[in-house]
Design a protein around this motif. Structure first.
Motif, PDB file in Angstrom:
ATOM      1  N   VAL A   1       0.869  -1.189   0.000  1.00  0.00           N
ATOM      2  CA  VAL A   1       0.000   0.000   0.000  1.00  0.00           C
ATOM      3  C   VAL A   1       0.904   1.237   0.000  1.00  0.00           C
ATOM      4  CG1 VAL A   1      -1.949  -1.059   1.212  1.00  0.00           C
ATOM      5  CG2 VAL A   1      -0.167   0.078   2.530  1.00  0.00           C
ATOM      6  N   ARG A   2       0.345   2.351  -0.462  1.00  0.00           N
ATOM      7  CA  ARG A   2       1.139   3.591  -0.413  1.00  0.00           C
ATOM      8  C   ARG A   2       0.378   4.641   0.394  1.00  0.00           C
ATOM      9  NH1 ARG A   2       4.955   4.151  -5.630  1.00  0.00           N
ATOM     10  NH2 ARG A   2       4.782   1.990  -6.317  1.00  0.00           N
ATOM     11  N   ILE A   3       1.148   5.424   1.123  1.00  0.00           N
ATOM     12  CA  ILE A   3       0.535   6.452   1.965  1.00  0.00           C
ATOM     13  C   ILE A   3       0.895   7.827   1.413  1.00  0.00           C
ATOM     14  CG2 ILE A   3       0.381   7.381   4.316  1.00  0.00           C
ATOM     15  CD1 ILE A   3       1.306   4.630   5.331  1.00  0.00           C
ATOM     16  N   TYR A   4      -0.131   8.687   1.276  1.00  0.00           N
ATOM     17  CA  TYR A   4       0.064  10.075   0.845  1.00  0.00           C
ATOM     18  C   TYR A   4      -0.520  10.988   1.901  1.00  0.00           C
ATOM     19  CZ  TYR A   4       0.661   7.824  -3.676  1.00  0.00           C
ATOM     20  OH  TYR A   4       1.088   7.036  -4.692  1.00  0.00           O
ATOM     21  N   THR A   5      -0.151  12.268   1.851  1.00  0.00           N
ATOM     22  CA  THR A   5      -0.770  13.239   2.740  1.00  0.00           C
ATOM     23  C   THR A   5      -2.040  13.744   2.062  1.00  0.00           C
ATOM     24  OG1 THR A   5       1.414  13.912   3.468  1.00  0.00           O
ATOM     25  CG2 THR A   5      -0.400  15.416   3.957  1.00  0.00           C
ATOM     26  N   ARG A   6      -3.116  13.827   2.845  1.00  0.00           N
ATOM     27  CA  ARG A   6      -4.369  14.363   2.284  1.00  0.00           C
ATOM     28  C   ARG A   6      -4.674  15.694   2.955  1.00  0.00           C
ATOM     29  NH1 ARG A   6      -8.014  10.357   3.432  1.00  0.00           N
ATOM     30  NH2 ARG A   6      -8.929  11.402   5.232  1.00  0.00           N
ATOM     31  N   TRP A   7      -4.840  16.728   2.137  1.00  0.00           N
ATOM     32  CA  TRP A   7      -5.166  18.047   2.674  1.00  0.00           C
ATOM     33  C   TRP A   7      -6.639  18.302   2.491  1.00  0.00           C
ATOM     34  CZ3 TRP A   7      -1.527  19.881   5.610  1.00  0.00           C
ATOM     35  CH2 TRP A   7      -0.186  19.562   5.335  1.00  0.00           C
ATOM     36  N   GLU A   8      -7.279  18.725   3.576  1.00  0.00           N
ATOM     37  CA  GLU A   8      -8.715  18.957   3.504  1.00  0.00           C
ATOM     38  C   GLU A   8      -9.023  20.027   2.455  1.00  0.00           C
ATOM     39  OE1 GLU A   8     -10.678  18.776   7.420  1.00  0.00           O
ATOM     40  OE2 GLU A   8     -11.645  20.611   6.704  1.00  0.00           O
ATOM     41  N   GLY A   9      -9.946  19.714   1.571  1.00  0.00           N
ATOM     42  CA  GLY A   9     -10.317  20.659   0.515  1.00  0.00           C
ATOM     43  C   GLY A   9      -9.204  20.863  -0.499  1.00  0.00           C
TER      44      GLY A   9
ATOM     45  N   GLY B   1      12.037   1.393 -11.255  1.00  0.00           N
ATOM     46  CA  GLY B   1      11.787   2.320 -10.160  1.00  0.00           C
ATOM     47  C   GLY B   1      10.471   2.000  -9.508  1.00  0.00           C
ATOM     48  N   ASP B   2       9.984   2.904  -8.697  1.00  0.00           N
ATOM     49  CA  ASP B   2       8.785   2.591  -7.920  1.00  0.00           C
ATOM     50  C   ASP B   2       7.495   3.028  -8.584  1.00  0.00           C
ATOM     51  OD1 ASP B   2       8.139   5.445  -6.320  1.00  0.00           O
ATOM     52  OD2 ASP B   2      10.192   5.171  -6.973  1.00  0.00           O
ATOM     53  N   SER B   3       7.595   3.848  -9.636  1.00  0.00           N
ATOM     54  CA  SER B   3       6.378   4.372 -10.245  1.00  0.00           C
ATOM     55  C   SER B   3       6.298   4.023 -11.724  1.00  0.00           C
ATOM     56  CB  SER B   3       6.345   5.890 -10.107  1.00  0.00           C
ATOM     57  OG  SER B   3       5.375   6.257  -9.185  1.00  0.00           O
ATOM     58  N   VAL B   4       5.131   3.523 -12.138  1.00  0.00           N
ATOM     59  CA  VAL B   4       4.926   3.224 -13.551  1.00  0.00           C
ATOM     60  C   VAL B   4       5.075   4.510 -14.365  1.00  0.00           C
ATOM     61  CG1 VAL B   4       3.143   2.583 -15.217  1.00  0.00           C
ATOM     62  CG2 VAL B   4       3.422   1.263 -13.127  1.00  0.00           C
ATOM     63  N   GLY B   5       5.792   4.411 -15.471  1.00  0.00           N
ATOM     64  CA  GLY B   5       5.934   5.587 -16.340  1.00  0.00           C
ATOM     65  C   GLY B   5       7.098   6.489 -15.972  1.00  0.00           C
ATOM     66  N   MET B   6       7.781   6.208 -14.863  1.00  0.00           N
ATOM     67  CA  MET B   6       8.932   7.034 -14.472  1.00  0.00           C
ATOM     68  C   MET B   6      10.158   6.113 -14.446  1.00  0.00           C
ATOM     69  SD  MET B   6       7.567  10.066 -12.794  1.00  0.00           S
ATOM     70  CE  MET B   6       8.149  10.305 -11.156  1.00  0.00           C
ATOM     71  N   VAL B   7      11.130   6.432 -15.288  1.00  0.00           N
ATOM     72  CA  VAL B   7      12.282   5.549 -15.388  1.00  0.00           C
ATOM     73  C   VAL B   7      13.455   6.143 -14.608  1.00  0.00           C
ATOM     74  CG1 VAL B   7      13.907   4.476 -16.974  1.00  0.00           C
ATOM     75  CG2 VAL B   7      11.516   4.694 -17.605  1.00  0.00           C
ATOM     76  N   MET B   8      13.859   5.456 -13.547  1.00  0.00           N
ATOM     77  CA  MET B   8      14.961   5.924 -12.709  1.00  0.00           C
ATOM     78  C   MET B   8      16.240   5.205 -13.115  1.00  0.00           C
ATOM     79  SD  MET B   8      13.718   8.132 -10.859  1.00  0.00           S
ATOM     80  CE  MET B   8      12.049   8.719 -11.068  1.00  0.00           C
TER      81      MET B   8
ATOM     82  N   GLU C   1      -3.822   0.854  -7.358  1.00  0.00           N
ATOM     83  CA  GLU C   1      -4.291   2.195  -7.685  1.00  0.00           C
ATOM     84  C   GLU C   1      -3.177   3.223  -7.573  1.00  0.00           C
ATOM     85  OE1 GLU C   1      -7.752   3.203  -5.322  1.00  0.00           O
ATOM     86  OE2 GLU C   1      -8.342   1.086  -5.416  1.00  0.00           O
ATOM     87  N   ALA C   2      -2.017   2.780  -7.103  1.00  0.00           N
ATOM     88  CA  ALA C   2      -0.976   3.763  -6.819  1.00  0.00           C
ATOM     89  C   ALA C   2       0.323   3.560  -7.586  1.00  0.00           C
ATOM     90  CB  ALA C   2      -0.685   3.773  -5.315  1.00  0.00           C
ATOM     91  N   SER C   3       0.453   2.386  -8.261  1.00  0.00           N
ATOM     92  CA  SER C   3       1.740   2.173  -8.925  1.00  0.00           C
ATOM     93  C   SER C   3       1.935   3.201 -10.039  1.00  0.00           C
ATOM     94  CB  SER C   3       1.825   0.751  -9.468  1.00  0.00           C
ATOM     95  OG  SER C   3       0.777   0.523 -10.363  1.00  0.00           O
ATOM     96  N   LEU C   4       0.836   3.613 -10.685  1.00  0.00           N
ATOM     97  CA  LEU C   4       0.899   4.786 -11.553  1.00  0.00           C
ATOM     98  C   LEU C   4       0.504   5.933 -10.640  1.00  0.00           C
ATOM     99  CD1 LEU C   4       1.014   6.169 -14.340  1.00  0.00           C
ATOM    100  CD2 LEU C   4      -1.394   5.626 -14.600  1.00  0.00           C
ATOM    101  N   ASP C   5       1.331   6.949 -10.545  1.00  0.00           N
ATOM    102  CA  ASP C   5       1.072   8.028  -9.587  1.00  0.00           C
ATOM    103  C   ASP C   5      -0.400   8.466  -9.657  1.00  0.00           C
ATOM    104  OD1 ASP C   5       3.129  10.329  -8.180  1.00  0.00           O
ATOM    105  OD2 ASP C   5       0.984  10.743  -8.373  1.00  0.00           O
ATOM    106  N   PRO C   6      -1.114   8.450  -8.507  1.00  0.00           N
ATOM    107  CA  PRO C   6      -2.560   8.715  -8.541  1.00  0.00           C
ATOM    108  C   PRO C   6      -2.910  10.085  -9.116  1.00  0.00           C
ATOM    109  CG  PRO C   6      -1.768   8.539  -6.272  1.00  0.00           C
ATOM    110  CD  PRO C   6      -0.665   8.084  -7.154  1.00  0.00           C
ATOM    111  N   MET C   7      -1.995  11.046  -8.988  1.00  0.00           N
ATOM    112  CA  MET C   7      -2.273  12.375  -9.571  1.00  0.00           C
ATOM    113  C   MET C   7      -2.304  12.253 -11.091  1.00  0.00           C
ATOM    114  SD  MET C   7      -1.872  15.031  -7.204  1.00  0.00           S
ATOM    115  CE  MET C   7      -0.668  16.264  -7.627  1.00  0.00           C
ATOM    116  N   VAL C   8      -1.381  11.463 -11.631  1.00  0.00           N
ATOM    117  CA  VAL C   8      -1.298  11.277 -13.075  1.00  0.00           C
ATOM    118  C   VAL C   8      -2.467  10.418 -13.535  1.00  0.00           C
ATOM    119  CG1 VAL C   8       0.138  10.357 -14.936  1.00  0.00           C
ATOM    120  CG2 VAL C   8       1.207  11.409 -12.948  1.00  0.00           C
ATOM    121  N   ARG C   9      -2.754   9.382 -12.738  1.00  0.00           N
ATOM    122  CA  ARG C   9      -3.789   8.424 -13.118  1.00  0.00           C
ATOM    123  C   ARG C   9      -5.121   9.108 -13.390  1.00  0.00           C
ATOM    124  NH1 ARG C   9      -5.209   2.923 -12.444  1.00  0.00           N
ATOM    125  NH2 ARG C   9      -3.069   2.514 -11.846  1.00  0.00           N
TER     126      ARG C   9
END
Lengths: 110, 913
Positions: free
Chosen positions: B159-167, B289-296, B370-378
């Protein structure tokens, strides 16, 4: 003598069988049909040549120009492998058809 | 003896014959004439009678006809002859082979039909091919990103943990202290690691190069289950104490490319940001690397951040969220839901301990799929792909409707033939097969074309790169795979079924008796109904596409009209990273000032400035601040987007100072810290007041506001106005800055000179791609231009096909109802009545089609407005214009058949019977 309609479907079979044993040229084929049918089947050469060319295109027969000593050049037709197969098949079908016809019109035991 | 050759030549004409062939035939016929002549002579006929006898043997007209006919057959393409022979051979074999021979025959017939109407067929097939090809590319992109499996082994337990900001952002970065607390106190994870992408400067053999790597915590490779091709991953102690273990793991690809797969790579030193790191491992092949679509290319322990990521400062502060995410491997038997619950409890406990820092802050826990591709990008990607698929599906339906329409018309034409064949005992299966032939043929052509289109589109999309330095690798280098080809063929097969459905249904339902009658019949009535429905579908689809194309274009125009708040013309951008080159603050200051001085004296340069973040670069920086005198509600988080710029930035970017002043050279470390705010900042925190002289607190420092600029666009063109402020570069030194140069004409003319100036000052400093502000804006608008282009192209083709369909249908009605029209006219119907009768029918269809289209168009609009900001879901004008165009086209399409209807006389009507 038979009408053209009766002959129409059987020209190919006739021509193929004339070439069964040896290669022949157009004039010979026409004459041979006439001879074997005792003059009852006669083909106008105008019908024969287009048929020969069509069968050659289909690969059933092949025409080769041969010049014998003291004679003019003639085109001799012979059966190809496909032609032999078609001849066998058409002969079979003709046998079936004629026996079916004979049975149907009550001639089978005549 | 007569000249038989001349006789033959005179007697018939063989226009279709080639010379050689003609010679052969003439020789053979002449020979036969001679045989007849000799035969006659041998029967003792006199010469003239023998000659006549020979000539009379031939029926010359029949011969000419027969020869011309067989010659025409002869000159058929070799392929046709070959298939004919093939078919003949199959039939000779008998049994099941006859079925195959039938299929060959059907396909031949089908291709002949296609050849009869090449234009219409080509349009329909092209439409089909483009939609299938486009679908394949979308599918391949989707498979390559959305459906790409996680790089982690056994990823169900990640699982991956992100910070969630209200609103605000749900998937925001995390801070190191949060990571440490969760690791220490939530005991349900086997491993827990941090990872964040970082651009690093690599020196190999005195050559500098920027590469993307990741800053990761010690357990990273164990957490991902990544094997090592060579060496090892990081040891626990290598991530414990800061700055003591300069070790690096490199990727397999990088090891191959840069080190030629050197087997002795372990233990070698490479310079990262001018600091020697020891290679301890090469990751297994395929691990990117750790994220789909990002080559480290490499991984460095977090403990080495001061060397590998000098820009990351104060990472131990709880409110400094600099790591992309926390990646956790759950202990066996623990489910993601439990993890979310435990992390939620942890947040409560942290909020108790640090009440100020957790206002509006929580954690999002996402399962790996749901997170291996960065959720912002997804999120953005899913919208774009689903919009694309909606268009492709629409075009596919449209194409199928077209082809089905064509086939239906053909089936209609073969109605009597089908009736006769059924009456003669043709099996239903055989008939259906013969009807499927044409659609199958079309589908095969379309499938082959689709592969070509897919390969071309894939090549084109691989060529697209972002004019920014990002490690993004969506689709790059991806070639068409077997799975894509399979997809193409499955779509083609589905399309074939869709296409063949209606004609086949009609054929199987045909009533022999009515089919044999030439008048009205069940078959033709059903067929007419289907054709009506197909025309409606075409009208609806073309309307939807036209509206969609217009919407996207409007969206693009809207975006272009948006004032970004700066002058984007003639701006050249150069990003420089001094920090990774090991420059001290003092050295960096000197370098930047020298460079700016040199650049501003170049001919063609109007102004030079620099900023940490250039607007619209998909990068942003936010700070928590306290505007003086503003009392924030308890839930509000005063997080504001910030930037650091020098005194020349506002002039170079053409941003006016609305109040106060710009930064000046004496705003440096020895003077009062200052800020420049934007209008939105003033409106939000000090409405109706002048911001000049007011103060803002960040960290422990109070900054004084000295100027105000208009609110612009900072992250994306579509963003809402947001508060923003600028720090002065001389008071807030950063080693990585982008220089923006305003030229008096084409900024690309300056590229060489700018590079030269940078290299003169420091030959080792890597200078990446130089690009212009206009390029960045165009890049951000690219999805719009592609989408509108595609939709309009299809919309136009669809409109064309719909009008052809409508014309065909109306003409068919008129033809069928010649008698009815004639009788009406004989009974005194006026021309206008007939016109109304004929045109009314087609208009009814058009209106129903348009109504369906309106519903679909609304759906597409809603999708488009979600995928492309700036598009409103309902645009009356954009609906109105295609509506009028289609009505006009429908009128035009029915005009010609209607004119023919008016000219029907009662005699025609009787003859039609």
């Amino acid at each position: 003598m038979f009408g053209p309609e009766l002959k129409k479907g059987s020209v190919e079979l006739l021509v193929l069988s004339m070439l069964k044993d040896e290669a022949r040229h157009g004039y010979q084929i026409g004459k041979l049909i006439e001879l074997r049918s005792s003059g009852r089947l006669q083909f106008n050469p105008a019908t024969l040549y287009p048929v020969l060319y069509r069968m050659e295109d289909r690969g059933w027969i092949e025409g080769i120009w041969v010049e014998k000593p003291g004679e003019r050049r003639r085109c001799f037709y012979h059966l190809t492998r496909d032609g032999k197969r078609v001849l066998t098949e058409q002969t079979e079908r003709w046998k079936e058809f004629s026996s079916a016809m004979n049975e149907a019109i009550g001639l089978s035991h005549a | 003896m007569p000249d038989w050759r001349r006789e033959v030549r005179e007697r018939f004409d063989l226009p279709d014959l080639k010379d050689l062939r003609e010679e052969r035939i003439i020789e053979e016929i002449a020979g036969q004439l001679q045989d007849f002549h000799e035969e006659a002579l041998s029967r003792s006929l006199p010469e003239d009678e023998a000659e006549q006898y020979a000539i009379d043997r031939f029926d010359w007209t029949t011969l000419a006809d027969g020869l011309n006919h067989s010659e025409r057959r002869r000159r058929r393409p070799r392929f046709t002859v070959w298939t004919e022979r093939m078919e003949g051979r199959l039939r000779l074999r008998g049994g099941l082979w006859i079925g195959l021979a039938d299929t060959v025959q059907d396909m031949k017939f089908a291709f002949r039909q296609i050849r009869k109407n090449p234009g219409v067929t080509a349009a329909a097939v092209l439409c089909l091919a483009v939609s299938i090809g486009g679908g394949a590319v979308l599918y391949s992109t989707a498979v390559g990103t959305l459906l790409q499996p996680s790089p982690a082994k056994d990823s169900d337990r990640i699982v991956r943990i992100y910070t969630r900001w209200e609103g605000g952002n749900e998937y925001s970065s995390v801070s190191l202290p949060d990571f440490e607390d969760i690791r220490r106190e939530v005991g349900i994870f086997d491993q827990l690691v941090l990872a964040t992408p970082m651009s690093m400067n690599l020196t190999i053999d005195d050559q500098n190069r920027r590469v993307w790597g990741s800053l990761v915590s010690g357990d990273f490779f164990r957490c991902f289950g990544t094997e090592m091709e060579l060496g090892r991953g990081f040891l626990p102690e290598e991530d414990e104490t800061e700055d003591t273990h300069p070790v690096v793991v490199i990727s397999y690809g990088f090891w191959q490319e840069r080190f030629g797969s050197d087997p002795d790579i372990l233990g070698q030193q490479i310079q990262i940001n001018r600091y020697p790191f020891t290679v301890v491992g090469v990751a297994e092949k395929g691990f990117y690397g750790d994220s789909v679509g990002m080559v480290m290319r490499l991984w460095v322990p977090v403990a080495m951040h001061t060397r590998a990521a000098p820009l990351l400062t104060d990472i131990h502060k709880r409110n400094n969220h600099v790591f992309r995410s926390i990646i956790c491997r759950l202990k066996p038997g623990v489910f993601p839901d439990q993890a979310a619950e435990r992390v939620g409890m942890m947040r409560e406990s942290l909020a108790d301990r640090y009440p100020d820092l957790y206002i509006g802050k929580a954690f999002t826990v996402l399962p790996e799929k749901e997170a291996s591709l960065d959720p912002m990008v997804r999120a953005g990607f899913v919208q774009f792909i689903s919009f694309g698929f909606a268009i492709v599906a629409l075009v596919l339906i449209l194409s199928c409707a077209n082809v089905a329409g064509l086939l239906l018309a053909r089936t209609e034409g073969r109605r009597q033939e089908i009736g006769i064949r059924m009456a003669l005992g043709a099996g239903r299966g055989r008939l259906i097969r013969s009807l499927l032939g044409e659609s199958t043929a079309m589908a095969i052509i379309a499938g082959v074309l689709a592969i070509i289109i897919a390969v071309a589109l894939n090549g084109a999309s691989n060529g697209v790169t972002a004019p920014m330095d990002l490690p993004i690798a969506f689709g790059t280098g991806r070639t068409i795979l077997w799975s894509d080809i399979l997809f193409i063929f499955i779509s083609t097969a589905v399309a074939t079924v869709l296409i063949s459905l209606t004609p086949a249904i009609h054929a199987t339902r045909a009533n022999i008796v009515s089919a044999l009658k030439s008048g009205d019949s069940m078959l033709s009535r059903r067929a007419a109904l289907s054709r009506r429905m197909l025309v409606m579908v075409q009208v609806a689809a073309s309307f939807t596409l036209l509206v969609g194309g217009g919407l996207v274009l409007r969206g693009m125009e809207h975006m272009r009209e948006i004032d970004p708040g700066f002058d984007s013309e003639n701006q050249l951008l150069v990003s420089l990273d001094l920090a990774v080159q090991g420059y001290s603050e003092e050295e960096g200051n000197i370098f930047f000032h020298d460079l700016k001085n040199r650049l501003s004296t170049l001919p063609g340069v109007e102004a030079v400035g620099m900023a940490f973040n250039i607007p619209l670069s998909l990068m942003s920086q936010t700070h928590i601040c306290e505007p003086e005198g503003y009392e924030a509600p308890e839930t509000e988080r005063l997080q504001v987007m910030v930037n650091t710029v020098d005194e020349g930035y506002f002039t170079a970017m053409g941003i006016p100072i609305l109040e106060g002043r710009s930064f000046v050279t004496f705003d440096d470390e020895g003077t009062q810290p200052v800020l420049i705010v934007n209008e939105m900042f003033r409106d939000r925190y000090w409405p109706g007041e002048s911001p000049i002289g007011k103060r803002v607190k960040h960290g422990d420092t109070w900054f004084e506001v000295v100027g105000m600029v208009p609110t612009g666009k900072y992250f994306a063109l579509s963003e809402k106005p947001r508060p923003h402020y600028y720090y002065a570069f001389d008071q807030n030194y950063l080693g990585m800055m982008t220089i923006n140069i305003r030229a008096d004409s084409n900024p690309l003319m300056l590229v060489k000179a700018v590079r030269r100036e940078v290299t003169d000052l420091d030959p080792m400093l890597p200078v990446g791609e130089l690009n212009t502000m206009a390029e960045r804006i165009n890049f951000s608008l690219m999805p719009y231009s592609i989408a509108s282009g595609v939709m309009w192209m299809f919309g136009f083709i669809a409109m064309l096909l719909a009008s052809i369909g409508l014309y065909g249908l109306v003409a068919y009605f008129v033809n069928r109802q010649t008698r009815e029209i004639g009788v009406r006219m004989a009974l005194g119907a006026l021309n206008s009545d007939v016109l109304r009768f004929v045109v009314g029918r087609s208009m009814r269809l058009t209106f129903i089609g348009l109504c369906i289209g309106l519903i679909c168009a609304t759906g597409v609009s809603v999708l488009a407005s979600a995928a492309f900001p700036g598009i409103r879901a309902f645009e009356p004008l954009l609906m109105g214009i295609p509506l009028l165009i289609l009505i006009l086209i429908a009128l035009l399409a029915s005009f010609f058949p209607a004119r023919r209807a008016i000219r029907i006389t009662p005699v025609d009507a009787l003859r039609a019977e």
